[in-house]
Scaffold this motif. Structure first.
Motif, mmCIF file in Angstrom:
data_model
loop_
_atom_site.group_PDB
_atom_site.id
_atom_site.type_symbol
_atom_site.label_atom_id
_atom_site.label_comp_id
_atom_site.label_asym_id
_atom_site.label_seq_id
_atom_site.Cartn_x
_atom_site.Cartn_y
_atom_site.Cartn_z
ATOM 1 N N PHE A 173 -2.345 -41.604 -55.737
ATOM 2 C CA PHE A 173 -3.534 -41.418 -56.547
ATOM 3 C C PHE A 173 -4.734 -42.098 -55.896
ATOM 4 O O PHE A 173 -4.592 -43.136 -55.230
ATOM 5 C CB PHE A 173 -3.340 -42.034 -57.937
ATOM 6 C CG PHE A 173 -2.543 -41.180 -58.873
ATOM 7 C CD1 PHE A 173 -1.152 -41.143 -58.796
ATOM 8 C CD2 PHE A 173 -3.162 -40.426 -59.847
ATOM 9 C CE1 PHE A 173 -0.414 -40.367 -59.658
ATOM 10 C CE2 PHE A 173 -2.425 -39.646 -60.727
ATOM 11 C CZ PHE A 173 -1.051 -39.607 -60.630
ATOM 12 N N GLY A 174 -5.896 -41.519 -56.149
ATOM 13 C CA GLY A 174 -7.134 -42.169 -55.756
ATOM 14 C C GLY A 174 -7.502 -43.244 -56.762
ATOM 15 O O GLY A 174 -6.823 -43.416 -57.777
ATOM 16 N N TYR A 188 -6.424 -35.125 -62.485
ATOM 17 C CA TYR A 188 -6.012 -35.558 -63.809
ATOM 18 C C TYR A 188 -7.191 -36.232 -64.494
ATOM 19 O O TYR A 188 -8.047 -36.816 -63.847
ATOM 20 C CB TYR A 188 -4.882 -36.586 -63.726
ATOM 21 C CG TYR A 188 -3.537 -36.034 -63.341
ATOM 22 C CD1 TYR A 188 -3.137 -35.988 -62.014
ATOM 23 C CD2 TYR A 188 -2.648 -35.579 -64.312
ATOM 24 C CE1 TYR A 188 -1.894 -35.495 -61.661
ATOM 25 C CE2 TYR A 188 -1.394 -35.093 -63.971
ATOM 26 C CZ TYR A 188 -1.031 -35.051 -62.644
ATOM 27 O OH TYR A 188 0.202 -34.563 -62.303
ATOM 28 N N PHE A 190 -8.793 -38.864 -62.075
ATOM 29 C CA PHE A 190 -8.000 -39.245 -60.912
ATOM 30 C C PHE A 190 -7.621 -38.016 -60.106
ATOM 31 O O PHE A 190 -7.158 -37.022 -60.654
ATOM 32 C CB PHE A 190 -6.715 -39.959 -61.333
ATOM 33 C CG PHE A 190 -6.935 -41.316 -61.912
ATOM 34 C CD1 PHE A 190 -6.882 -41.521 -63.286
ATOM 35 C CD2 PHE A 190 -7.188 -42.404 -61.081
ATOM 36 C CE1 PHE A 190 -7.089 -42.772 -63.824
ATOM 37 C CE2 PHE A 190 -7.389 -43.668 -61.621
ATOM 38 C CZ PHE A 190 -7.340 -43.848 -62.986
#
Lengths: 114, 112
Positions: free
Chosen positions: B103-104, B35, B90
């Motif tokens: 998420f990272g 994203y 992300f």
């Protein structure tokens, strides 16, 4: 085309108050509605989610209310705390021929004052 | 579990340069996503993958490429950086398809 509209853009609440964030969607094919919490400098984190066959889901101080006929859903944070200060995103998931897609709202920046 | 890790955390590119954003997850999730998040906006899906060797375009794929040779890794490639690609990127993964669960920490990219 904005398929998920989120309001308000920003929200200030006193400690102990109720924070309410609203989302509206257009596509009735959406079948899953998650909320994400994002702290500054961090990635979003999945907070709570609901399916359209349920009108309410509660997890601790966080509640999703879902109104299928109005195509609206909202996040309620009870007894809001300063640690809840973050940006909140609603989203909606749809199954398409190419796979499942997630569409995000534009986010609400919540500030909880002590 | 480390969850989803991304490198680098920050990067400044000149117009026309290329780079690869790295993403790794250790949860054995089949589904992975990239994203981008622009200021004051929600997240836009760039590319996603439903398993090793399978990738597909999201909402905003132009200017990007991905590969998925292993379950763990899902790198994002920018070939000819443009100022419009200035954003926070992300990577995410999930057990359930279509709904990113983890998420990272993000990569903040500036193209000048």
């Amino acid at each position: 085309q904005q398929q998920v509209k989120q309001s308000p853009q920003s929200l200030i609440v006193q400690k102990g108050g109720i924070s309410i964030i609203n989302c509206a969607y257009e596509n009735t094919a959406f079948d899953y509605f998650p909320w994400y919490q994002q702290f500054p400098g961090k990635g979003p984190a999945l907070l709570i989610a609901i399916r359209p066959d349920v009108s309410e889901k509660k997890e601790g101080r966080f509640t999703i209310s879902f109104n299928k006929s109005a195509k609206q859903f909202s996040l309620h944070i009870m007894d809001s705390q300063p640690g809840d200060s973050a940006t909140y995103f609603c989203a909606a998931s749809i199954e398409e021929t190419s796979g499942t897609r997630l569409t995000f709202g534009e986010g609400t920046q919540l500030t909880v004052n002590p | 579990n480390a969850g989803v890790t991304q490198t680098p955390k920050f990067r400044i590119l000149k117009i026309g340069q290329s780079m690869t954003l790295q993403c790794t997850q250790d949860m054995n999730h089949n589904y992975m996503y990239w994203y981008r998040q622009d200021p004051g906006m929600g997240l836009k899906l760039i590319y996603y993958s439903v398993g090793a060797g399978i990738t597909d375009k999201g909402e905003v794929p132009n200017g990007y490429n991905v590969s998925r040779s292993t379950t763990e890794d899902f790198p994002l490639r920018l070939e000819l950086a443009a100022p419009s690609q200035t954003s926070v990127y992300f990577c995410a993964s999930s057990y359930r398809g279509g709904v990113a669960e983890y998420f990272g920490p993000g990569t903040r990219l500036t193209v000048t």
